[in-house]
Design an enzyme around this catalytic site. Structure first.
Site, PDB file in Angstrom:
ATOM      1  N   GLY A  17      50.463  14.172 -19.728  1.00  0.00           N
ATOM      2  CA  GLY A  17      50.944  12.839 -20.058  1.00  0.00           C
ATOM      3  C   GLY A  17      50.547  11.766 -19.065  1.00  0.00           C
ATOM      4  CB  ILE A  18      52.396   8.737 -17.950  1.00  0.00           C
ATOM      5  CG1 ILE A  18      52.510   8.046 -19.320  1.00  0.00           C
ATOM      6  CG2 ILE A  18      52.252   7.693 -16.842  1.00  0.00           C
ATOM      7  CD1 ILE A  18      53.769   7.203 -19.490  1.00  0.00           C
ATOM      8  CG  ASP A  58      63.259  21.562  -9.771  1.00  0.00           C
ATOM      9  OD1 ASP A  58      63.545  20.381 -10.097  1.00  0.00           O
ATOM     10  OD2 ASP A  58      63.914  22.544 -10.180  1.00  0.00           O
ATOM     11  CE1 TYR A 152      63.325   8.595 -20.429  1.00  0.00           C
ATOM     12  CE2 TYR A 152      63.646   6.645 -21.795  1.00  0.00           C
ATOM     13  CZ  TYR A 152      62.833   7.439 -21.015  1.00  0.00           C
ATOM     14  OH  TYR A 152      61.519   7.068 -20.806  1.00  0.00           O
ATOM     15  CE  LYS A 156      62.442   7.221 -17.278  1.00  0.00           C
ATOM     16  NZ  LYS A 156      61.400   7.621 -16.305  1.00  0.00           N
ATOM     17  CB  ILE A 187      52.946   5.724 -23.337  1.00  0.00           C
ATOM     18  CG1 ILE A 187      53.393   4.405 -22.674  1.00  0.00           C
ATOM     19  CG2 ILE A 187      51.560   6.134 -22.868  1.00  0.00           C
ATOM     20  CD1 ILE A 187      52.519   3.218 -22.955  1.00  0.00           C
ATOM     21  CB  THR A 189      52.967  11.189 -23.596  1.00  0.00           C
ATOM     22  OG1 THR A 189      54.316  11.028 -24.081  1.00  0.00           O
ATOM     23  CG2 THR A 189      52.560   9.958 -22.793  1.00  0.00           C
ATOM     24  N   PRO A 190      52.434  13.827 -25.020  1.00  0.00           N
ATOM     25  CG  PRO A 190      51.583  15.695 -23.903  1.00  0.00           C
ATOM     26  CD  PRO A 190      51.706  14.198 -23.797  1.00  0.00           C
TER      27      PRO A 190
END
Length: 259
Positions: A17-18, A58, A152, A156, A187, A189-190
């Site tokens: 991804g990003i 991690d 989420y 953020k 975006i 991405t997967p």
């Protein structure tokens, strides 16, 4: 001339991804890249593909960061990119009424605690020479509410604010260590691919997902990587505590003509 020539750069969550796009662009711009990820197999494969070093990390675990500090004690650029939505293992409740405390904390441990630990490591690895660039991956969701992804959005938003605190702290100490945040929207991405699928209605589903964006399309990981290169480079030495939106115009308002 390469924009990141001889800079030592750490990128978290860079197996795909990003993060992968940023690591690849940094390498192309002449940086020495340390690619990190919790997925050791995918991370090692990504590092081999790019031609950089891989270290398993991690971001939730302080001990992993201490091991990274022992292995890579001095850096020029830190990209705190590792993050989750909370839906990686299927649909679970992430609204303010039904989210469990465990699910709420699980998202924050990776997104927010991981960014805090990454910033703390970066300050320690940069302050000896007094310069550096910390780039934190926030989101469009860090600026607006997301009712079905509350953890989420909360994490953020906290990353956005913590970036400013880090920027001000470093300036207060007299260091030229900058900290900025990037705020992508959709975006490709997967993570999004799993929601879009590969059925006959793929194009229609993609169009529906970006219908609110004035540019009417998904962004690409490489477009985000371009912003990261700029923030990491010496072209942005007067930028700190700033946020860069890359959202196809979504936060600007509506491109629709009045009726």
């Amino acid at each position: 001339m390469h924009k990141l020539n001889k800079k030592i750069c750490v990128v978290t969550g860079a197996a795909r991804g990003i993060g992968h796009a940023i690591a690849a662009r940094f390498h192309d711009e002449g940086a020495t890249v340390i690619l990190t990820d919790i997925d050791e197999e995918a991370g090692a494969a990504a590092a081999s593909e790019i031609g950089c070093r891989f270290i398993a990390l991690d971001v939730r675990e302080e001990a992993d960061w201490l091991r990274l500090a022992d292995s890579v004690p001095t850096i020029d650029v830190m990209v705190n990119n590792a993050g989750v939505t909370g839906f990686e293992h299927g649909r679970v409740a992430h609204d303010p009424e039904h989210t469990t405390l465990a699910d709420w904390q699980g998202v924050h441990r990776i997104n927010l605690d991981g960014t805090f630990l990454g910033c703390r490591y970066a300050i320690g690895a940069m302050k000896a020479h007094g310069t550096g660039s910390i780039i934190n991956m926030s989101s469009r969701s860090g600026l607006v509410g997301i009712p079905l992804a509350a953890a989420y959005a909360s994490s953020k938003a906290a990353i956005r604010n913590h970036s400013k605190s880090v920027a001000l702290y470093c300036a207060q100490q007299g260091w030229r260590i900058r900290c900025n945040s990037i705020h992508p929207a959709a975006i490709l991405t997967p993570m999004w691919e799993t929601m879009i699928g590969d059925g006959p209605d793929r194009d229609a589903r993609m169009a529906a997902m970006v219908a609110d964006a004035p540019l009417k399309r998904f962004g690409t990981p490489d477009e985000v990587a371009t912003i990261a290169v700029m923030l990491a480079s010496d072209e942005a030495t007067y930028m700190t505590g700033s946020e860069v939106h890359i959202d196809g115009g979504l936060l600007a308002g509506s491109a629709a003509a009045p009726g």
